[in-house]
Design an enzyme around this catalytic site. Sequence first.
Site, mmCIF file in Angstrom:
data_model
loop_
_atom_site.group_PDB
_atom_site.id
_atom_site.type_symbol
_atom_site.label_atom_id
_atom_site.label_comp_id
_atom_site.label_asym_id
_atom_site.label_seq_id
_atom_site.Cartn_x
_atom_site.Cartn_y
_atom_site.Cartn_z
ATOM 1 C CB SER A 135 -0.646 0.033 1.190
ATOM 2 O OG SER A 135 -1.651 1.377 1.454
ATOM 3 C CE1 TYR A 148 -4.589 -2.379 4.406
ATOM 4 C CE2 TYR A 148 -3.382 -0.414 3.742
ATOM 5 C CZ TYR A 148 -3.831 -1.642 3.567
ATOM 6 O OH TYR A 148 -4.092 -2.045 2.316
ATOM 7 C CE LYS A 152 -1.342 -4.248 3.074
ATOM 8 N NZ LYS A 152 -1.454 -5.409 1.980
#
Length: 279
Positions: A135, A148, A152
């Site tokens: 991401s 998150y 990532k």
Amino acid sequence: MSGLTGRRVLVTGASGTFGRQLCAAFTAAGARVVGVDRQAGTVDVEGQQGVPVLGCDLTDPTAVPATVAAAVQRLGGLDLLVNNAGVGGPAPAELAPDEVVRQQLEVNLLAAWRTTAAALPALEAARGRVVFVASRMALLPLPLAAAYGVSKRALVAYADALRHEVGTHVGVSVVYPSMVASPIHDSTAEAGLSLRGVSRPEPVEGVVAAILRAATARRAPRDVATTRRGRLELALARHAPALADRFVRRTVATRVAAGDLDAAPLAAGMLRRHRDSTG
């Protein structure tokens, strides 16, 4: 891997937004595809036989090796692994990690790690490739979504280490999408922390195309942006991180001033500090 005809491909998260389109795109390009997702089933492919999906909880260390072995046996080997499975959710960095954080680390990092480890013998034998779907938040972290971004960024670090270990025999690429409309954002939106106005949406087709480019390039590319803007943002994050931080802070300040986060309890601490510093 200059082409995909006859290539043997394993896609995780095959029943999700990216996964379904990846299965369809690889199949249309002539590859033989098997998917993995939590529930067994089939991904429909227009005009062709559906892609079989093996059921597996990728957070279960005992289940993954057997599932990967079953996929490899079904395909007769393995040329490409696409680590696409992922989950999101709100997670302020100031709060102690909870189950939401643990799940994101398990799915986004450890599941990809154990799936790759299980697939490596077959990939090495075929001089194949592995593609990780990361991401842009791996390099451009946003507030209130720490888990998150951390998961990532750690996934990218894993890919970098893996490349040093197996890169003579297995190509290792990382793809960096921005925001794509999908159910992965639902829990964040429900918490009042929508990415609206923070990340520019991009079509899922662009992400799929970037993954196919990584799979078919003459040499496995190290990092693959999904848009021109993405290439600029990745360069900015790497070479001018302080400037990138300024852009994020300005965007957040705009959202705070507009009251976009007023109804989000998880943002209360950040809102209080922001208003204290500007009041």
